[in-house]
Write an enzyme that holds these catalytic residues in place. Structure first.
Site, PDB file in Angstrom:
ATOM      1  N   TYR A 116     -47.216   6.149 -10.686  1.00 16.56           N
ATOM      2  CA  TYR A 116     -45.959   5.833  -9.992  1.00 16.56           C
ATOM      3  C   TYR A 116     -45.290   7.108  -9.493  1.00 16.56           C
ATOM      4  O   TYR A 116     -44.811   7.169  -8.371  1.00 16.56           O
ATOM      5  CB  TYR A 116     -45.018   5.084 -10.949  1.00 16.56           C
ATOM      6  N   PHE A 153     -39.988   4.337  21.833  1.00 20.24           N
ATOM      7  CA  PHE A 153     -40.900   3.229  21.501  1.00 20.24           C
ATOM      8  C   PHE A 153     -40.086   1.999  21.073  1.00 20.24           C
ATOM      9  O   PHE A 153     -38.959   2.144  20.608  1.00 20.24           O
ATOM     10  CB  PHE A 153     -41.815   3.695  20.355  1.00 20.24           C
ATOM     11  N   ASP A 154     -40.644   0.786  21.236  1.00 19.22           N
ATOM     12  CA  ASP A 154     -39.873  -0.444  20.956  1.00 19.22           C
ATOM     13  C   ASP A 154     -39.215  -0.468  19.574  1.00 19.22           C
ATOM     14  O   ASP A 154     -38.060  -0.840  19.440  1.00 19.22           O
ATOM     15  CB  ASP A 154     -40.659  -1.761  21.018  1.00 19.22           C
ATOM     16  N   ASP A 195     -41.207  11.818  17.405  1.00 22.95           N
ATOM     17  CA  ASP A 195     -41.921  10.580  17.074  1.00 22.95           C
ATOM     18  C   ASP A 195     -43.385  10.906  17.359  1.00 22.95           C
ATOM     19  O   ASP A 195     -43.812  10.975  18.503  1.00 22.95           O
ATOM     20  CB  ASP A 195     -41.384   9.437  17.952  1.00 22.95           C
ATOM     21  N   ALA A 200     -46.595   9.739  16.549  1.00 30.04           N
ATOM     22  CA  ALA A 200     -47.772   8.869  16.386  1.00 30.04           C
ATOM     23  C   ALA A 200     -49.031   9.473  17.019  1.00 30.04           C
ATOM     24  O   ALA A 200     -50.098   9.473  16.415  1.00 30.04           O
ATOM     25  CB  ALA A 200     -47.483   7.492  16.973  1.00 30.04           C
ATOM     26  N   LYS A 256     -52.086   5.707  13.960  1.00 31.87           N
ATOM     27  CA  LYS A 256     -52.596   6.216  15.242  1.00 31.87           C
ATOM     28  C   LYS A 256     -53.438   7.468  14.968  1.00 31.87           C
ATOM     29  O   LYS A 256     -54.559   7.364  14.513  1.00 31.87           O
ATOM     30  CB  LYS A 256     -51.456   6.511  16.222  1.00 31.87           C
ATOM     31  N   HIS A 273     -43.068 -12.306  23.217  1.00 39.94           N
ATOM     32  CA  HIS A 273     -44.491 -12.128  23.544  1.00 39.94           C
ATOM     33  C   HIS A 273     -45.434 -12.368  22.375  1.00 39.94           C
ATOM     34  O   HIS A 273     -46.570 -12.749  22.560  1.00 39.94           O
ATOM     35  CB  HIS A 273     -44.749 -10.758  24.193  1.00 39.94           C
TER      36      HIS A 273
HETATM   37  C1  PLP Z   1     -46.799   2.646  16.664  1.00 43.19           C
HETATM   38  C2  PLP Z   1     -45.652   3.496  16.981  1.00 43.19           C
HETATM   39  C3  PLP Z   1     -44.482   3.462  16.206  1.00 43.19           C
HETATM   40  C4  PLP Z   1     -44.291   2.494  15.055  1.00 43.19           C
HETATM   41  O1  PLP Z   1     -45.231   2.691  14.060  1.00 43.19           O
HETATM   42  P1  PLP Z   1     -45.822   1.487  13.172  1.00 43.19           P
HETATM   43  O2  PLP Z   1     -46.781   2.209  12.269  1.00 43.19           O
HETATM   44  O3  PLP Z   1     -46.479   0.510  14.091  1.00 43.19           O
HETATM   45  O4  PLP Z   1     -44.694   0.882  12.420  1.00 43.19           O
HETATM   46  C5  PLP Z   1     -43.450   4.303  16.555  1.00 43.19           C
HETATM   47  N1  PLP Z   1     -43.547   5.131  17.608  1.00 43.19           N
HETATM   48  C6  PLP Z   1     -44.655   5.187  18.379  1.00 43.19           C
HETATM   49  C7  PLP Z   1     -44.706   6.124  19.540  1.00 43.19           C
HETATM   50  C8  PLP Z   1     -45.732   4.359  18.107  1.00 43.19           C
HETATM   51  O5  PLP Z   1     -46.811   4.395  18.896  1.00 43.19           O
END
Ligand code: PLP
Length: 459
Positions: A72, A124-125, A215, A217, A258, A450
């Protein structure tokens, strides 16, 4: 002759794919209400829905799964990951989270409050979601050329520094939560951000005293593009470039699904101990104790290795060249695509592909359905269905572009699979004039329609 790129790995384990018939696919997509999210994966031959969490782990990663430490607190897997993150990103402090959006949730619980302005390059969304959920505003300062899908500028992911400067200047300091730089810029089509742009953002941020968050990814793919396209970087390693990119930031959020080539996981990196301490409280509430944060020890072990594998030049060269190969084959067939070709996906311009189908009949979704019928290929609509309705008027929002995204999972498919996809898309292109009508919505959810929308095929 110069030797061509090739994968710096060989295949140890395979997973069978079953080719279906056209008649089977017609039945399955009808049962799925013409929504590709509703298909079972066995009904898909080549799955290009997303590159997120769909990559293939290496033998070293699978080996590390077996030696994961599930304690843990203070697990060795946590320290393996901490070492890897410090080495690759330069961030001294980190918190593990179960995926990227969880990292946003924890970090923004500290940095973003009601009424804040959060500028950046096309958030990102989920990033935008976590900002708007806190009644703050995400301001998109991406360069204008990003909206011209034919322009071949090398860094269409950049922010417009004049515009960013103006936003920073016009906003009171206490309302500036942070600047978010997304690398690569997913929303603008996997387009990279230059080092010069990141440096420019840093100097503006210093002038106004605002933290910069990356961000991250697809940070490794971004570093690859800097090496290939920006002057002064062709002799630097991907890791040197990545370290420099992160040196311009105060923190980072990461979706490890990613570029770190694992199936689940995320983290936050921090330079400042105070910020790390504040975020730790939210991590414990939302994710888990600070040394596991929603991840199993074995998964932290696999992630530590994935960070190294995902930042090897030969791997990135084969990955990005594979995406480019798919794009070049389609370009040769005359298919309208977004340029330059992005790092993780190819974006097809459905508005130009099917000009006779009006936006109210969802041409990008119609095209995605047709690629499935033709070759069992699953792609994603990035058009009117995804753009959703205006929250006030409830009218459809019509985006500038109707796109179909073909996202390529990491280390999963061969170049033959890419050639198959290009051939199937080309077949559809040849008979595009026979596709006369689009789709109509039978049922939709009030937001994020969607994922669950149900459609009828018009004839
Ligand atoms: C996929 C992604 C996220 C969110 O990450 P999750 O692992 O899907 O929660 C945030 N920012 C970017 C640019 C992404 O491609």
């Amino acid at each position: 002759m110069t030797l061509p790129y090739c994968e710096p790995f060989k295949i140890k384990m395979v997973e069978s794919l079953r080719k279906s018939t056209h008649a089977e696919r017609e039945e399955w997509i009808r049962q799925a209400s013409y929504n590709l999210f509703n298909l079972r994966s066995e009904q898909v031959f080549i799955d290009l829905l997303t590159d997120s969490g769909t990559g293939a782990m290496s033998d070293k990663q699978w080996g590390a799964i077996m030696t994961g430490d599930e304690s843990y607190a203070g697990a060795s897997s946590y320290y393996n990951l901490k070492e890897a993150i410090r080495d690759i990103t330069g961030f001294e402090y980190f918190l593990p989270t179960h995926q990227g959006r969880a990292a946003e949730n924890v970090l923004f619980s500290v940095l973003v409050k009601e009424g804040d302005i959060i500028p950046g390059n096309s958030h990102f969304d989920t990033t935008k979601g976590h900002i708007e959920f806190r009644k703050a505003t995400a301001v998109d300062c991406t360069v204008a050329v990003a909206r011209d899908i034919k322009a071949t500028d090398p860094f269409k992911g950049n922010v417009d520094l004049d515009l960013l400067g103006k936003v920073l200047d016009e906003t009171p300091r206490q309302k500036l939560g942070c600047i978010v730089m997304t690398v690569t810029n997913n929303t603008s089509g996997g387009q990279p951000v230059s080092m010069a742009n990141l440096r420019g953002v840093r100097s503006l941020a210093d002038r106004y005293g605002v933290p910069v968050i990356i961000d991250s990814a697809r940070f490794a793919e971004n570093a690859y593009f800097i090496r290939m396209r920006e002057e002064g970087y062709s002799h630097k390693s991907i890791r040197e470039i990545a370290r420099e990119m992160f040196s311009y930031a105060d923190g980072m959020t990461m979706s490890s699904k990613k570029d770190a080539i694992v199936n689940i996981g995320g983290f936050i990196g921090f330079r400042d101990k105070e910020l790390f301490r504040k975020a730790s409280t939210f991590n414990i509430m939302f994710e888990g104790f600070v040394t596991y944060g929603g991840m199993a020890g074995r998964d932290m072990n696999a992630l530590a290795i994935g960070l190294y594998e995902g930042t090897e030049f030969e791997y990135l060269e084969s990955r990005i060249s594979q995406v480019a190969r798919l794009g070049e084959k389609m370009r040769a067939a005359g298919i309208p695509l977004q340029l330059p070709l992005g790092g993780h996906a190819i974006f097809i311009d459905a508005g130009t592909f099917l000009p006779h189908i009006p936006a109210e009949e969802f041409p990008a979704q119609r095209l995605a359905v047709e690629f499935y019928l033709e070759g069992g290929i699953r792609s994603a609509e990035i058009g009117t269905i995804m753009a959703d309705r205006d929250p006030v008027t409830r009218e459809n929002r019509y985006p500038d572009l109707e796109l179909v995204r073909l996202a390529v999972p990491r280390r999963v498919y061969t170049d033959n699979h890419m050639d198959y996809v290009a051939a199937a898309v080309s077949n559809v292109f040849e008979r595009r004039n026979e596709i006369r009508r689009g789709l109509a919505i039978r049922w939709e959810a009030p937001i994020m329609r969607h994922f669950t929308v149900e459609l009828d095929l018009l004839s």
